[in-house]
Write an enzyme that holds these catalytic residues in place. Structure first.
Site, PDB file in Angstrom:
ATOM      1  N   HIS A 164      -2.731  11.097   7.654  1.00 56.39           N
ATOM      2  CA  HIS A 164      -1.405  11.483   8.127  1.00 56.39           C
ATOM      3  C   HIS A 164      -0.331  11.161   7.092  1.00 56.39           C
ATOM      4  O   HIS A 164       0.569  11.957   6.851  1.00 56.39           O
ATOM      5  CB  HIS A 164      -1.101  10.781   9.451  1.00 56.39           C
ATOM      6  CG  HIS A 164      -1.313   9.291   9.440  1.00 56.39           C
ATOM      7  ND1 HIS A 164      -2.471   8.697   8.965  1.00 56.39           N
ATOM      8  CD2 HIS A 164      -0.507   8.254   9.826  1.00 56.39           C
ATOM      9  CE1 HIS A 164      -2.368   7.384   9.074  1.00 56.39           C
ATOM     10  NE2 HIS A 164      -1.197   7.092   9.584  1.00 56.39           N
ATOM     11  N   ASP A 175      -7.725   1.963  12.255  1.00 51.26           N
ATOM     12  CA  ASP A 175      -8.725   2.700  11.474  1.00 51.26           C
ATOM     13  C   ASP A 175     -10.157   2.520  11.981  1.00 51.26           C
ATOM     14  O   ASP A 175     -10.929   3.486  12.022  1.00 51.26           O
ATOM     15  CB  ASP A 175      -8.654   2.307   9.995  1.00 51.26           C
ATOM     16  CG  ASP A 175      -7.446   2.908   9.291  1.00 51.26           C
ATOM     17  OD1 ASP A 175      -6.727   3.710   9.915  1.00 51.26           O
ATOM     18  OD2 ASP A 175      -7.227   2.564   8.116  1.00 51.26           O
ATOM     19  N   LYS A 198      -9.275   8.389   1.968  1.00 55.75           N
ATOM     20  CA  LYS A 198      -8.388   8.315   3.127  1.00 55.75           C
ATOM     21  C   LYS A 198      -6.992   8.826   2.787  1.00 55.75           C
ATOM     22  O   LYS A 198      -6.410   9.634   3.532  1.00 55.75           O
ATOM     23  CB  LYS A 198      -8.307   6.873   3.638  1.00 55.75           C
ATOM     24  CG  LYS A 198      -7.358   6.713   4.830  1.00 55.75           C
ATOM     25  CD  LYS A 198      -7.106   5.262   5.155  1.00 55.75           C
ATOM     26  CE  LYS A 198      -6.001   5.126   6.189  1.00 55.75           C
ATOM     27  NZ  LYS A 198      -5.595   3.723   6.422  1.00 55.75           N
ATOM     28  N   ASP A 206       7.637   5.896   9.326  1.00 53.00           N
ATOM     29  CA  ASP A 206       7.309   5.358  10.643  1.00 53.00           C
ATOM     30  C   ASP A 206       6.031   6.035  11.094  1.00 53.00           C
ATOM     31  O   ASP A 206       5.927   7.271  11.059  1.00 53.00           O
ATOM     32  CB  ASP A 206       8.439   5.587  11.653  1.00 53.00           C
ATOM     33  CG  ASP A 206       8.330   4.609  12.810  1.00 53.00           C
ATOM     34  OD1 ASP A 206       8.295   3.393  12.547  1.00 53.00           O
ATOM     35  OD2 ASP A 206       8.275   5.037  13.976  1.00 53.00           O
ATOM     36  N   SER A 207       5.071   5.244  11.472  1.00 54.31           N
ATOM     37  CA  SER A 207       3.760   5.816  11.776  1.00 54.31           C
ATOM     38  C   SER A 207       3.076   5.044  12.892  1.00 54.31           C
ATOM     39  O   SER A 207       3.453   3.919  13.223  1.00 54.31           O
ATOM     40  CB  SER A 207       2.877   5.824  10.514  1.00 54.31           C
ATOM     41  OG  SER A 207       2.857   4.553   9.902  1.00 54.31           O
ATOM     42  N   GLY A 240       0.829  -1.208   0.000  1.00 54.90           N
ATOM     43  CA  GLY A 240       0.000   0.000   0.000  1.00 54.90           C
ATOM     44  C   GLY A 240       0.859   1.253   0.000  1.00 54.90           C
ATOM     45  O   GLY A 240       0.589   2.206  -0.744  1.00 54.90           O
TER      46      GLY A 240
END
Length: 210
Positions: free
Chosen positions: A195, A170, A190, A78-79, A19
């Protein structure tokens, strides 16, 4: 004027997430950037040891690791989810909040359980959360000036999952202005407001206006 890193035709993505790979490729195509983004697995690059204490540190660690092995410029993401009343937990441990890496169902269940006392004590107050994404781009492994882009997406944390799209947290991330959870949005919608979408567009602006 554009950044000199754009002169490199091939970059490695310090991730095997398809993704994320698709998002980067689409972004660069829309911006008419002739850059091939290669997932690290294709180059036999193992995952880096993420031992930083922040999203920024871990993104840089992953980018340097991929660049050192490949010899190419590298970009890393990085999330995670930060909940202020939990001192910004689960934070950098979002993917393994319940112990097992990538088990979204267990992670969501632990977050719901952890927040329950706050809900009972403040039933009329929404619990705020922030999805965070930090992108780090390095020209080479020892690049002293990584390009950093950050995106923040604010919402409210639900008491129960809602929606079947998306991934991770989510289903618990409620967007009051849309009256939907992040898991009820189409991928296109989305990606345009999330972010990660924000961070990617900020990165692109830095590259094209360097």
């Amino acid at each position: 004027m554009t950044h000199t890193i754009l002169q490199h035709p091939r970059w490695v993505l310090a991730s095997n997430n398809q993704g994320k790979l698709a998002e980067f490729r689409n972004l660069f195509t829309d911006a008419n950037l002739d850059i091939e983004v290669i997932p690290q697995k294709q180059l036999d690059i193992s995952d880096a040891i993420e031992d930083g204490l922040s999203f920024v540190e871990n993104a840089i660690i992953k980018a340097r690791h991929a660049s050192r092995i490949s010899g190419l410029p590298a970009i890393a993401d990085d999330s995670g989810l930060c909940v202020p009343i939990l001192n910004n937990a689960p934070g950098i441990y979002s993917a393994r909040y319940a112990g097992e890496h990538g088990n979204a169902q267990n992670n969501n269940a632990k977050l719901i359980q952890t927040l329950q006392p706050y809900r009972e004590a403040h039933s009329d107050t929404p619990i705020i959360g922030h999805f965070v994404c930090v992108l780090a781009l390095v020209q080479h492994a020892d690049d002293p000036l990584p390009i950093i882009a950050q995106g923040l997406w604010q919402g409210e944390i639900l008491a129960a999952p809602k929606g079947d799209n998306g991934f991770g947290y989510d289903p618990l991330f409620w967007l009051p202005e849309l009256q939907k959870s992040a898991a009820e949005l189409s991928s296109q919608h989305k990606n345009s407001i999330s972010h990660r979408g924000q961070a990617m567009h900020t990165l692109l602006k830095q590259l094209l206006n360097a």
